[in-house]
Design an enzyme around this catalytic site. Structure first.
Site, mmCIF file in Angstrom:
data_model
loop_
_atom_site.group_PDB
_atom_site.id
_atom_site.type_symbol
_atom_site.label_atom_id
_atom_site.label_comp_id
_atom_site.label_asym_id
_atom_site.label_seq_id
_atom_site.Cartn_x
_atom_site.Cartn_y
_atom_site.Cartn_z
ATOM 1 N N ARG A 24 0.886 -1.272 0.056
ATOM 2 C CA ARG A 24 -0.077 0.024 0.188
ATOM 3 C C ARG A 24 0.743 1.416 -0.084
ATOM 4 O O ARG A 24 0.781 2.423 -0.838
ATOM 5 C CB ARG A 24 -0.946 -0.134 1.213
ATOM 6 C CG ARG A 24 -2.299 -1.169 1.273
ATOM 7 C CD ARG A 24 -2.875 -1.094 2.282
ATOM 8 N NE ARG A 24 -1.963 -1.348 3.519
ATOM 9 C CZ ARG A 24 -2.379 -1.088 4.528
ATOM 10 N NH1 ARG A 24 -3.428 -0.699 5.036
ATOM 11 N NH2 ARG A 24 -1.514 -1.524 5.656
ATOM 12 N N ASN A 42 -6.102 -2.787 2.174
ATOM 13 C CA ASN A 42 -5.984 -4.258 2.199
ATOM 14 C C ASN A 42 -7.522 -4.861 2.304
ATOM 15 O O ASN A 42 -8.341 -4.101 2.714
ATOM 16 C CB ASN A 42 -5.276 -4.626 3.414
ATOM 17 C CG ASN A 42 -4.020 -4.738 3.329
ATOM 18 O OD1 ASN A 42 -3.130 -4.535 2.293
ATOM 19 N ND2 ASN A 42 -3.133 -4.551 4.354
#
Length: 98
Positions: A24, A42
């Site tokens: 990320r 996520n």
């Protein structure tokens, strides 16, 4: 308007070893460097989900880069859909897991 100047939004689902490897944070940095707006998060199933909006060439380049991701990632697949009615986006953020 040239093809590369067209603005698009793509919804992407990235699968493989993509959690616990700074995926990320890597995507946030890559998106910012390409001037792509949106978000990344996520998913509880182990995948990563992203909404990427901006110039078509930049968004498609980010998808290409996402196949590699950060060094520890092992991307198995990326499913991509164009968003027909994209939300107004500015900036890029990491969102909480869903």
């Amino acid at each position: 308007m040239t093809e590369n100047a067209r603005t698009i939004c793509l919804h992407a689902r990235i699968r493989g070893r993509v959690q616990g490897v700074w995926y990320r944070a890597w995507m946030e940095k890559a998106a910012q460097s390409l001037d792509v707006s949106g978000w990344v998060r996520n998913r509880r199933d182990g995948s990563v989900e992203a909404l990427l909006c901006g110039r078509e060439d930049a968004v498609r380049r980010l998808i290409e880069l996402a196949h590699d991701g950060p060094p520890a990632a092992r991307v198995e697949s990326i499913d991509v859909e164009e968003v027909a009615d994209p939300p107004g986006m500015s900036g890029f953020e990491i969102r909480p897991t869903v």
